[in-house]
Scaffold this motif. Structure first.
Motif, PDB file in Angstrom:
ATOM      1  N   UNK A 129      40.325  38.255  54.930  1.00 17.86           N
ATOM      2  CA  UNK A 129      41.351  39.287  54.800  1.00 17.86           C
ATOM      3  C   UNK A 129      40.779  40.463  54.029  1.00 17.86           C
ATOM      4  N   UNK A 130      41.537  41.530  53.990  1.00 13.40           N
ATOM      5  CA  UNK A 130      41.098  42.732  53.278  1.00 13.40           C
ATOM      6  C   UNK A 130      41.019  42.474  51.781  1.00 13.40           C
ATOM      7  N   UNK A 131      41.968  41.720  51.246  1.00 12.71           N
ATOM      8  CA  UNK A 131      41.984  41.444  49.817  1.00 12.71           C
ATOM      9  C   UNK A 131      40.716  40.716  49.374  1.00 12.71           C
ATOM     10  N   UNK A 132      40.233  39.761  50.169  1.00 14.99           N
ATOM     11  CA  UNK A 132      39.020  39.022  49.806  1.00 14.99           C
ATOM     12  C   UNK A 132      37.805  39.940  49.784  1.00 14.99           C
ATOM     13  N   UNK A 133      37.730  40.861  50.740  1.00 18.11           N
ATOM     14  CA  UNK A 133      36.610  41.795  50.746  1.00 18.11           C
ATOM     15  C   UNK A 133      36.666  42.721  49.543  1.00 18.11           C
ATOM     16  N   UNK A 134      37.867  43.148  49.182  1.00 14.78           N
ATOM     17  CA  UNK A 134      38.013  44.035  48.017  1.00 14.78           C
ATOM     18  C   UNK A 134      37.597  43.305  46.740  1.00 14.78           C
ATOM     19  N   UNK A 135      38.013  42.060  46.573  1.00 17.60           N
ATOM     20  CA  UNK A 135      37.647  41.298  45.377  1.00 17.60           C
ATOM     21  C   UNK A 135      36.133  41.135  45.258  1.00 17.60           C
ATOM     22  N   UNK A 136      35.490  40.806  46.360  1.00 16.44           N
ATOM     23  CA  UNK A 136      34.035  40.628  46.318  1.00 16.44           C
ATOM     24  C   UNK A 136      33.320  41.955  46.076  1.00 16.44           C
ATOM     25  N   UNK A 137      33.816  43.027  46.677  1.00 16.57           N
ATOM     26  CA  UNK A 137      33.193  44.339  46.491  1.00 16.57           C
ATOM     27  C   UNK A 137      33.326  44.810  45.049  1.00 16.57           C
ATOM     28  N   UNK A 138      34.487  44.612  44.433  1.00 19.46           N
ATOM     29  CA  UNK A 138      34.664  44.996  43.036  1.00 19.46           C
ATOM     30  C   UNK A 138      33.765  44.176  42.115  1.00 19.46           C
ATOM     31  N   UNK A 139      33.567  42.892  42.446  1.00 21.08           N
ATOM     32  CA  UNK A 139      32.737  42.025  41.606  1.00 21.08           C
ATOM     33  C   UNK A 139      31.254  42.361  41.718  1.00 21.08           C
ATOM     34  N   UNK A 140      30.820  42.828  42.881  1.00 20.91           N
ATOM     35  CA  UNK A 140      29.394  43.085  43.101  1.00 20.91           C
ATOM     36  C   UNK A 140      29.008  44.549  42.957  1.00 20.91           C
ATOM     37  N   UNK A 141      29.923  45.455  43.309  1.00 23.26           N
ATOM     38  CA  UNK A 141      29.596  46.881  43.277  1.00 23.26           C
ATOM     39  C   UNK A 141      30.418  47.667  42.261  1.00 23.26           C
TER      40      UNK A 141
END
Length: 250
Positions: A129-141
């Motif tokens: 989902x979009x939320x999972x991508x946002x969480x991973x992007x915030x954690x890595x970038x």
């Protein structure tokens, strides 16, 4: 904090946190008063009765599929990079889930799974989902602005429907992934904008590394040999088939 310095814009934060399809308190007695529209300019969820003051604003319609919020892929791609997010086809339209869903099966290390919530996915997708991508992007970038559209263009003319998607959905075929040359396509079949290519490639590398680490750790745990104890061996050797216990006749 000004919106230009936030790691996630205010309208996007509202999109992920809002509980859509709740009744509008302003139009409680009216029909079709579910708040299923997000005004990006006002950062506010509204119903169809609230539309007149927002006609010239950027509006995004949220739809419902099996009690979960989804976005049409063509609408979501106008706002952000949706590559690597699993999409579905229902009602002849491609949709992506907005938030995480409860897991009904345990994570299997032999299959592709979501980097964030471990939901089983189809290759080569990495997020459910979009939320999972946002969480991973915030954690890595640290920010998701590199994955958002620069102009955040969205048509103001909103074609409303009943927002209910039927259950005849199917998985979309695997999409090609971005390469260093930038010649790939997104999950929706359209070319990625130039300012998204590098960010998507970086996200793909970090997400793949995280998935490999989790898969190796799961395999190492499952490979621990099981050594039978003396008690287990004794019980197995002395096990005999006894007389069956039948219920009495009355």
């Amino acid at each position: 904090m000004q919106d230009g310095f936030r790691p996630i814009p205010e309208w996007f934060d509202v999109l992920l946190r809002e509980s859509f399809f709740s009744l509008c308190l302003i139009h409680a007695s009216a029909k079709k008063n579910e708040r299923n529209i997000l005004c990006l300019d006002c950062c506010l969820s509204i119903c169809t009765q609230c539309l007149p003051p927002h006609r010239k604003h950027r509006l995004l319609q949220i739809r419902r599929y099996v009690y979960h919020d989804v976005l049409r892929l063509k609408d979501a791609e106008k706002l952000m990079d949706c590559s690597l997010v699993q999409s579905y086809t229902t009602n002849s339209a491609k949709v992506v889930f907005l938030k995480q869903r409860p897991l009904t099966r345990l994570f299997r290390s032999s299959r592709n799974a979501c980097i964030t919530c471990h939901r089983n996915l189809q290759d080569p997708y990495l997020f459910c989902c979009i939320s999972c991508k946002v969480q991973h992007t915030l954690a890595t970038q640290g920010s998701i602005r590199a994955h958002l559209s620069v102009h955040q263009t969205l048509e103001t003319s909103l074609e409303l429907d009943d927002c209910q998607m039927t259950c005849d959905s199917v998985l979309d075929p695997p999409a090609s992934l971005p390469t260093s040359s930038g010649s790939t396509t997104s999950s929706g079949g359209q070319g990625l904008p130039s300012h998204w290519t590098n960010s998507t490639t970086t996200l793909l590398c970090t997400a793949t590394t995280a998935f490999v680490r989790k898969k190796r750790s799961t395999l190492s745990i499952s490979r621990v040999p099981h050594r039978p104890t003396a008690t287990t061996v004794g019980v197995t050797a002395n096990r005999r088939k006894g007389m069956p216990n039948r219920s009495p006749f009355y």
